[in-house]
Design a protein around this motif. Structure first.
Motif, PDB file in Angstrom:
ATOM      1  N   ALA A   5       0.833  -1.205   0.000  1.00  0.00           N
ATOM      2  CA  ALA A   5       0.000   0.000   0.000  1.00  0.00           C
ATOM      3  C   ALA A   5       0.870   1.259   0.000  1.00  0.00           C
ATOM      4  CB  ALA A   5      -0.936  -0.005   1.203  1.00  0.00           C
ATOM      5  N   GLN A   6       1.952   1.244   0.755  1.00  0.00           N
ATOM      6  CA  GLN A   6       2.851   2.396   0.790  1.00  0.00           C
ATOM      7  C   GLN A   6       3.506   2.634  -0.570  1.00  0.00           C
ATOM      8  OE1 GLN A   6       5.369   1.156   4.017  1.00  0.00           O
ATOM      9  NE2 GLN A   6       4.148   2.256   5.551  1.00  0.00           N
ATOM     10  N   ARG A   7       3.987   1.549  -1.170  1.00  0.00           N
ATOM     11  CA  ARG A   7       4.599   1.686  -2.502  1.00  0.00           C
ATOM     12  C   ARG A   7       3.573   2.154  -3.527  1.00  0.00           C
ATOM     13  NH1 ARG A   7       7.177  -3.223  -0.941  1.00  0.00           N
ATOM     14  NH2 ARG A   7       5.578  -4.377  -2.049  1.00  0.00           N
ATOM     15  N   GLY A   8       2.366   1.604  -3.467  1.00  0.00           N
ATOM     16  CA  GLY A   8       1.311   1.991  -4.397  1.00  0.00           C
ATOM     17  C   GLY A   8       0.918   3.446  -4.248  1.00  0.00           C
ATOM     18  N   ALA A  47       0.780   8.439  -6.719  1.00  0.00           N
ATOM     19  CA  ALA A  47       0.868   9.894  -6.624  1.00  0.00           C
ATOM     20  C   ALA A  47       1.791  10.444  -7.705  1.00  0.00           C
ATOM     21  CB  ALA A  47       1.355  10.311  -5.242  1.00  0.00           C
ATOM     22  N   GLY A  48       2.897   9.756  -7.943  1.00  0.00           N
ATOM     23  CA  GLY A  48       3.826  10.209  -8.979  1.00  0.00           C
ATOM     24  C   GLY A  48       3.225  10.146 -10.373  1.00  0.00           C
ATOM     25  N   LEU A  64      -5.917   5.448  -5.866  1.00  0.00           N
ATOM     26  CA  LEU A  64      -6.022   4.244  -6.701  1.00  0.00           C
ATOM     27  C   LEU A  64      -4.790   3.356  -6.569  1.00  0.00           C
ATOM     28  CD1 LEU A  64      -7.674   5.713  -9.938  1.00  0.00           C
ATOM     29  CD2 LEU A  64      -8.743   4.305  -8.158  1.00  0.00           C
ATOM     30  N   GLY A  65      -3.608   3.949  -6.509  1.00  0.00           N
ATOM     31  CA  GLY A  65      -2.380   3.175  -6.342  1.00  0.00           C
ATOM     32  C   GLY A  65      -2.365   2.417  -5.024  1.00  0.00           C
ATOM     33  N   THR A  66      -2.821   3.070  -3.961  1.00  0.00           N
ATOM     34  CA  THR A  66      -2.894   2.413  -2.650  1.00  0.00           C
ATOM     35  C   THR A  66      -3.855   1.234  -2.702  1.00  0.00           C
ATOM     36  OG1 THR A  66      -2.417   4.499  -1.526  1.00  0.00           O
ATOM     37  CG2 THR A  66      -3.447   2.764  -0.210  1.00  0.00           C
ATOM     38  N   TRP A  67      -5.014   1.456  -3.286  1.00  0.00           N
ATOM     39  CA  TRP A  67      -6.024   0.406  -3.345  1.00  0.00           C
ATOM     40  C   TRP A  67      -5.545  -0.790  -4.166  1.00  0.00           C
ATOM     41  CZ3 TRP A  67      -9.951  -0.410  -7.459  1.00  0.00           C
ATOM     42  CH2 TRP A  67     -10.873  -1.385  -7.097  1.00  0.00           C
ATOM     43  N   TRP A  68      -5.068  -0.521  -5.373  1.00  0.00           N
ATOM     44  CA  TRP A  68      -4.627  -1.619  -6.240  1.00  0.00           C
ATOM     45  C   TRP A  68      -3.461  -2.380  -5.624  1.00  0.00           C
ATOM     46  CZ3 TRP A  68      -4.824   2.045 -11.007  1.00  0.00           C
ATOM     47  CH2 TRP A  68      -6.125   2.085 -11.501  1.00  0.00           C
ATOM     48  N   SER A  69      -2.494  -1.672  -5.112  1.00  0.00           N
ATOM     49  CA  SER A  69      -1.319  -2.339  -4.549  1.00  0.00           C
ATOM     50  C   SER A  69      -1.652  -3.124  -3.292  1.00  0.00           C
ATOM     51  CB  SER A  69      -0.236  -1.315  -4.234  1.00  0.00           C
ATOM     52  OG  SER A  69       0.238  -0.733  -5.418  1.00  0.00           O
TER      53      SER A  69
END
Length: 169
Positions: free
Chosen positions: A60-63, A68-69, A102-107
């Protein structure tokens, strides 16, 4: 700040006695976690949950960072495309936030099904039927708890100390 101590215990009886001794040593059940192979009897033990046994938090942290980037980069492109129609900073910020969510959720969906990298080194022992004890103790009590377990459980194997206990699991 806490440190996580790892011990491998040979069977349920040893694991149960160890849990009881840790409770008597005033380590709360919330800070004692056991992992065992699928289907193993965990009666009387506090089993590790998916936050301790999966990579969901790290994923989740990486996502979040990656999302964000990518969102911010898309926001810069969108600001050029929509020049004059909306504030460029608002577009970049909005898409960065959306990308982060979205990145947090998917990851985290992927990470919840991935075994924890912290526990990979114990996979063979757990598969062989041993019980992994993860106990989170204050830094000031690490030596005391290690000494207690070494003295009362010669059949157990000390497997090290993790210097930084994750905030959530």
């Amino acid at each position: 700040m806490r440190k996580r101590i790892y011990w491998l215990l040979p069977d349920l009886d040893s694991a149960t006695k160890t849990m009881n001794e840790l409770l008597l040593a005033r380590i709360s059940e919330y800070h004692i976690h056991f992992a065992a192979r699928e289907g193993a009897d965990m009666t009387g033990l506090h089993p590790a949950n998916f936050l301790q046994t999966s990579d969901v938090i790290e994923a989740a942290q990486r996502g979040m960072l990656l999302g964000a980037g990518v969102g911010a980069a898309m926001g810069v492109v969108g600001a050029y495309v929509l020049a004059g129609l909306a504030a460029p900073a608002a577009i970049v910020i909005a898409l960065a936030v959306l990308g982060s969510v979205l990145g947090t959720w998917w990851s985290s969906m992927i990470g919840s099904s991935t075994p924890s990298r912290r526990l990979r080194r114990f996979a063979d022992a757990i598969a062989a039927g041993q019980y992994l004890l993860m106990v989170d103790v204050p830094r000031s009590r690490v030596a005391q708890i290690e000494e207690l377990l070494q003295r009362t459980h010669p059949e157990a194997h000390f497997e090290g100390v993790e210097p930084n206990v994750p905030a959530f699991p």
